[in-house]
Design a protein around this motif. Structure first.
Motif, PDB file in Angstrom:
ATOM      1  N   LEU A  27      -7.078  -0.838  -0.833  1.00  0.00           N
ATOM      2  CA  LEU A  27      -5.849  -1.544  -1.196  1.00  0.00           C
ATOM      3  C   LEU A  27      -5.803  -1.854  -2.694  1.00  0.00           C
ATOM      4  N   LEU A  30      -5.157   1.400  -4.648  1.00  0.00           N
ATOM      5  CA  LEU A  30      -3.789   1.895  -4.482  1.00  0.00           C
ATOM      6  C   LEU A  30      -2.769   1.055  -5.241  1.00  0.00           C
ATOM      7  N   GLN A  31      -3.032  -0.244  -5.371  1.00  0.00           N
ATOM      8  CA  GLN A  31      -2.111  -1.075  -6.153  1.00  0.00           C
ATOM      9  C   GLN A  31      -2.096  -0.668  -7.620  1.00  0.00           C
ATOM     10  N   GLY A  34      -1.290   4.198  -7.508  1.00  0.00           N
ATOM     11  CA  GLY A  34      -0.591   4.635  -6.302  1.00  0.00           C
ATOM     12  C   GLY A  34      -0.560   6.137  -6.104  1.00  0.00           C
ATOM     13  N   GLU A  60      -1.330   1.644   6.774  1.00  0.00           N
ATOM     14  CA  GLU A  60       0.124   1.888   6.748  1.00  0.00           C
ATOM     15  C   GLU A  60       0.757   1.488   8.086  1.00  0.00           C
ATOM     16  N   ILE A  65       0.171  -1.768   4.085  1.00  0.00           N
ATOM     17  CA  ILE A  65       0.745  -0.976   2.993  1.00  0.00           C
ATOM     18  C   ILE A  65       2.200  -0.755   3.379  1.00  0.00           C
ATOM     19  N   TYR A  68       5.010   2.968  -1.271  1.00  0.00           N
ATOM     20  CA  TYR A  68       4.407   3.448  -2.498  1.00  0.00           C
ATOM     21  C   TYR A  68       5.525   3.552  -3.536  1.00  0.00           C
TER      22      TYR A  68
END
Length: 174
Positions: A27, A30-31, A34, A60, A65, A68
């Motif tokens: 997480l 990805l922040q 992305g 997801e 999540i 994106y």
């Protein structure tokens, strides 16, 4: 807005998935990144691609999540004005909140709206070209008769801190 956030929170709670350190690392990465390739993400969290993808899909599916997207620089659009506005409604019936939330939901320049406690009802974040544009927006809100009793404006003079969600600080690792 309140209903939308409550539904989203309920969906995440219903999933009741336990997040471990690798999930939290996924997480956090990805922040910040992305568009990271899935194979690179797997490598960065010390997993082979398939288990990493399975974790990603689980995050997801659980609604952790949500989406994106790209983080757009406001400076790229020239000078802009950011204003935080506290809103107090005239009445506190369910239909009053609903009417207000529906009305502001259709205004693009209101980029965030939070229902809050403590003497006011809502906190808005508004992005406009300038103060004249902001004032016109406020006049339109008041003219719309959506129940605004009073408002307080706070013009942003400089950004100080704007960071992604500190996932490891807000989640309980299993």
């Amino acid at each position: 807005m309140q209903k939308h956030l409550a539904k989203r929170g309920a969906a995440i709670r219903q999933a009741q998935i336990k997040l471990d350190d690798r999930d939290l690392k996924i997480l956090a990465i990805l922040q910040r990144e992305g568009r990271i390739p899935k194979a690179t993400l797997a490598e960065r969290v010390n997993l082979t691609p398939t288990p990493c993808w399975e974790r990603l899909k689980r995050l997801e599916d659980a609604g952790i999540i949500e989406s994106y997207g790209a983080r757009i620089s406001l400076r790229a659009f020239g000078p802009l004005t950011i204003v935080f506005v506290q809103i107090e409604l005239e009445s506190h019936q369910a239909e009053d909140f609903s009417r207000f939330e529906t009305a502001i939901g259709n205004i693009e320049r209101i980029v965030e709206c939070w229902a809050v406690g403590g003497g006011i009802d809502y906190m808005l974040k508004i992005i406009t070209r300038d103060l004249e544009d902001y004032q016109k927006l406020i006049e339109d809100l008041l003219a719309a008769k959506i129940g605004v009793r009073r408002y307080y404006s706070y013009v942003v003079t400089a950004p100080v801190k704007d960071t992604p969600l500190p996932v490891s600080a807000v989640a309980e690792a299993g």
